[in-house]
Motif scaffolding. Structure first.
Motif, PDB file in Angstrom:
ATOM      1  N   TRP A 175      -6.061  -3.754  -3.698  1.00 29.51           N
ATOM      2  CA  TRP A 175      -5.410  -3.828  -5.012  1.00 29.51           C
ATOM      3  C   TRP A 175      -5.518  -5.194  -5.677  1.00 29.51           C
ATOM      4  O   TRP A 175      -5.721  -5.262  -6.888  1.00 29.51           O
ATOM      5  CB  TRP A 175      -3.951  -3.377  -4.909  1.00 29.51           C
ATOM      6  CG  TRP A 175      -3.868  -1.934  -4.527  1.00 29.51           C
ATOM      7  CD1 TRP A 175      -3.465  -1.425  -3.324  1.00 29.51           C
ATOM      8  CD2 TRP A 175      -4.272  -0.822  -5.303  1.00 29.51           C
ATOM      9  NE1 TRP A 175      -3.580  -0.067  -3.316  1.00 29.51           N
ATOM     10  CE2 TRP A 175      -4.075   0.342  -4.536  1.00 29.51           C
ATOM     11  CE3 TRP A 175      -4.788  -0.680  -6.584  1.00 29.51           C
ATOM     12  CZ2 TRP A 175      -4.361   1.616  -4.994  1.00 29.51           C
ATOM     13  CZ3 TRP A 175      -5.075   0.596  -7.046  1.00 29.51           C
ATOM     14  CH2 TRP A 175      -4.862   1.715  -6.254  1.00 29.51           C
ATOM     15  N   TYR A 208      -3.918  -6.507  -9.228  1.00 31.03           N
ATOM     16  CA  TYR A 208      -2.530  -6.264  -8.833  1.00 31.03           C
ATOM     17  C   TYR A 208      -2.157  -7.289  -7.770  1.00 31.03           C
ATOM     18  O   TYR A 208      -2.468  -7.120  -6.599  1.00 31.03           O
ATOM     19  CB  TYR A 208      -2.347  -4.836  -8.307  1.00 31.03           C
ATOM     20  CG  TYR A 208      -2.424  -3.813  -9.400  1.00 31.03           C
ATOM     21  CD1 TYR A 208      -1.276  -3.407 -10.063  1.00 31.03           C
ATOM     22  CD2 TYR A 208      -3.645  -3.272  -9.800  1.00 31.03           C
ATOM     23  CE1 TYR A 208      -1.333  -2.475 -11.086  1.00 31.03           C
ATOM     24  CE2 TYR A 208      -3.706  -2.348 -10.819  1.00 31.03           C
ATOM     25  CZ  TYR A 208      -2.564  -1.951 -11.462  1.00 31.03           C
ATOM     26  OH  TYR A 208      -2.626  -1.046 -12.470  1.00 31.03           O
ATOM     27  N   ALA A 253       3.214  -7.271  -4.750  1.00 35.15           N
ATOM     28  CA  ALA A 253       3.627  -6.083  -4.008  1.00 35.15           C
ATOM     29  C   ALA A 253       5.080  -6.266  -3.608  1.00 35.15           C
ATOM     30  O   ALA A 253       5.471  -7.325  -3.122  1.00 35.15           O
ATOM     31  CB  ALA A 253       2.760  -5.888  -2.775  1.00 35.15           C
ATOM     32  N   SER A 289       8.574  -4.229  -1.851  1.00 32.90           N
ATOM     33  CA  SER A 289       9.171  -3.109  -1.146  1.00 32.90           C
ATOM     34  C   SER A 289      10.604  -2.990  -1.653  1.00 32.90           C
ATOM     35  O   SER A 289      11.368  -3.947  -1.576  1.00 32.90           O
ATOM     36  CB  SER A 289       9.148  -3.370   0.359  1.00 32.90           C
ATOM     37  OG  SER A 289       9.691  -2.273   1.054  1.00 32.90           O
ATOM     38  N   ARG A 316       7.922   9.714  -7.992  1.00 30.92           N
ATOM     39  CA  ARG A 316       6.515  10.139  -7.915  1.00 30.92           C
ATOM     40  C   ARG A 316       5.789   9.964  -9.245  1.00 30.92           C
ATOM     41  O   ARG A 316       4.574   9.838  -9.279  1.00 30.92           O
ATOM     42  CB  ARG A 316       6.424  11.607  -7.500  1.00 30.92           C
ATOM     43  CG  ARG A 316       6.641  11.857  -6.054  1.00 30.92           C
ATOM     44  CD  ARG A 316       6.379  13.333  -5.715  1.00 30.92           C
ATOM     45  NE  ARG A 316       6.794  13.626  -4.376  1.00 30.92           N
ATOM     46  CZ  ARG A 316       7.932  14.235  -4.053  1.00 30.92           C
ATOM     47  NH1 ARG A 316       8.776  14.636  -4.973  1.00 30.92           N
ATOM     48  NH2 ARG A 316       8.225  14.455  -2.794  1.00 30.92           N
ATOM     49  N   PRO A 328       3.334   5.441 -11.725  1.00 35.05           N
ATOM     50  CA  PRO A 328       2.010   5.220 -11.130  1.00 35.05           C
ATOM     51  C   PRO A 328       1.941   4.020 -10.195  1.00 35.05           C
ATOM     52  O   PRO A 328       1.167   4.028  -9.237  1.00 35.05           O
ATOM     53  CB  PRO A 328       1.096   5.000 -12.336  1.00 35.05           C
ATOM     54  CG  PRO A 328       1.837   5.505 -13.511  1.00 35.05           C
ATOM     55  CD  PRO A 328       3.294   5.435 -13.173  1.00 35.05           C
ATOM     56  N   GLU A 329       2.732   3.013 -10.421  1.00 37.42           N
ATOM     57  CA  GLU A 329       2.700   1.805  -9.598  1.00 37.42           C
ATOM     58  C   GLU A 329       3.435   1.964  -8.273  1.00 37.42           C
ATOM     59  O   GLU A 329       3.401   1.080  -7.431  1.00 37.42           O
ATOM     60  CB  GLU A 329       3.282   0.619 -10.375  1.00 37.42           C
ATOM     61  CG  GLU A 329       2.445   0.177 -11.565  1.00 37.42           C
ATOM     62  CD  GLU A 329       2.713   0.972 -12.840  1.00 37.42           C
ATOM     63  OE1 GLU A 329       2.072   0.668 -13.856  1.00 37.42           O
ATOM     64  OE2 GLU A 329       3.562   1.894 -12.824  1.00 37.42           O
ATOM     65  N   LEU A 339       3.268   3.217  -4.871  1.00 34.42           N
ATOM     66  CA  LEU A 339       2.195   3.661  -3.986  1.00 34.42           C
ATOM     67  C   LEU A 339       2.691   4.468  -2.798  1.00 34.42           C
ATOM     68  O   LEU A 339       1.989   5.329  -2.296  1.00 34.42           O
ATOM     69  CB  LEU A 339       1.413   2.450  -3.452  1.00 34.42           C
ATOM     70  CG  LEU A 339       0.710   1.588  -4.479  1.00 34.42           C
ATOM     71  CD1 LEU A 339      -0.098   0.511  -3.771  1.00 34.42           C
ATOM     72  CD2 LEU A 339      -0.181   2.413  -5.386  1.00 34.42           C
ATOM     73  N   GLU A 340       3.879   4.154  -2.323  1.00 41.25           N
ATOM     74  CA  GLU A 340       4.429   4.848  -1.156  1.00 41.25           C
ATOM     75  C   GLU A 340       5.895   5.161  -1.405  1.00 41.25           C
ATOM     76  O   GLU A 340       6.603   4.370  -2.028  1.00 41.25           O
ATOM     77  CB  GLU A 340       4.348   3.980   0.105  1.00 41.25           C
ATOM     78  CG  GLU A 340       2.963   3.705   0.605  1.00 41.25           C
ATOM     79  CD  GLU A 340       2.976   2.791   1.837  1.00 41.25           C
ATOM     80  OE1 GLU A 340       4.048   2.605   2.458  1.00 41.25           O
ATOM     81  OE2 GLU A 340       1.910   2.251   2.152  1.00 41.25           O
ATOM     82  N   LYS A 380       7.094   1.404  -2.100  1.00 39.29           N
ATOM     83  CA  LYS A 380       6.141   0.299  -2.166  1.00 39.29           C
ATOM     84  C   LYS A 380       5.583   0.304  -3.577  1.00 39.29           C
ATOM     85  O   LYS A 380       5.008   1.297  -4.026  1.00 39.29           O
ATOM     86  CB  LYS A 380       5.008   0.457  -1.158  1.00 39.29           C
ATOM     87  CG  LYS A 380       3.994  -0.682  -1.244  1.00 39.29           C
ATOM     88  CD  LYS A 380       2.879  -0.519  -0.231  1.00 39.29           C
ATOM     89  CE  LYS A 380       1.873  -1.630  -0.369  1.00 39.29           C
ATOM     90  NZ  LYS A 380       0.763  -1.463   0.587  1.00 39.29           N
ATOM     91  N   VAL A 381       5.757  -0.819  -4.266  1.00 39.15           N
ATOM     92  CA  VAL A 381       5.398  -0.932  -5.676  1.00 39.15           C
ATOM     93  C   VAL A 381       4.400  -2.075  -5.840  1.00 39.15           C
ATOM     94  O   VAL A 381       4.557  -3.123  -5.211  1.00 39.15           O
ATOM     95  CB  VAL A 381       6.659  -1.216  -6.534  1.00 39.15           C
ATOM     96  CG1 VAL A 381       6.305  -1.376  -7.998  1.00 39.15           C
ATOM     97  CG2 VAL A 381       7.691  -0.123  -6.334  1.00 39.15           C
ATOM     98  N   ILE A 382       3.396  -1.879  -6.688  1.00 36.13           N
ATOM     99  CA  ILE A 382       2.478  -2.968  -7.013  1.00 36.13           C
ATOM    100  C   ILE A 382       2.569  -3.269  -8.499  1.00 36.13           C
ATOM    101  O   ILE A 382       2.908  -2.402  -9.303  1.00 36.13           O
ATOM    102  CB  ILE A 382       1.012  -2.656  -6.638  1.00 36.13           C
ATOM    103  CG1 ILE A 382       0.510  -1.404  -7.354  1.00 36.13           C
ATOM    104  CG2 ILE A 382       0.849  -2.558  -5.130  1.00 36.13           C
ATOM    105  CD1 ILE A 382      -0.983  -1.164  -7.221  1.00 36.13           C
TER     106      ILE A 382
END
Length: 151
Positions: free
Chosen positions: A57, A62, A65, A67, A88, A91-92, A94-95, A108-110
């Motif tokens: 990323w 990006y 990151a 959490s 969900r 878009p950013e 990821l988990e 988990k965000v970026i």
């Protein structure tokens, strides 16, 4: 479940999933037809779920990151379902992981940078439904990011 041949195939496959089938068969010590039959069986059983691209990323801009540990308002009967459905859609994110205990969900965000993260946090993340508490943990370094199993 898995026998030694399956383990050899999976061990070689996870080291290089783009390897040609003939090379994979040779490294695993099986014939091409045995390899094809075994891979089909592993896929049908849901053990081998596919090949995916792992994207670095930061190479795409990006740099941040985070959490997020989220505690939900569990007095609401649909809190989990509604929170997860809304998360969900970002878009950013990821988990999404759910837990038993004090923390209910981890995201988990970026983001491209801190300004972008602040925009996401205020505009998309804090507006997710049923949040009782949220804690942000800034990612500093990835010490171990292994995706292979010791087969």
């Amino acid at each position: 479940m898995l026998d030694d041949t399956d383990r050899r195939i999976l061990r070689q496959y996870q080291t290089d999933p783009e390897m040609a089938a003939s090379d994979l068969a040779g490294r695993a010590g099986v014939t091409g037809s045995t390899l094809a039959r075994r891979l089909a069986r592993l896929r049908a059983a849901g053990i081998l779920r596919g090949v995916r691209g792992v994207i670095h990323w930061p190479s795409l801009g990006y740099e941040v990151a985070v959490s997020l540990r989220v505690t939900l308002d569990k007095t609401q009967p649909r809190a989990f379902d509604e929170f997860l459905a809304a998360a969900r859609e970002v878009p950013e994110v990821l988990e999404i992981q759910t837990f038993l205990g004090q923390v209910d969900v981890r995201l988990k965000v970026i983001a491209r940078d801190m300004a972008h993260y602040q925009e996401l946090y205020r505009g998309a993340l804090l507006t997710l439904p049923h949040i009782a508490d949220i804690e942000a943990l800034m990612h500093v370094a990835e010490v171990k990011g292994q995706e292979t199993l010791p087969l």
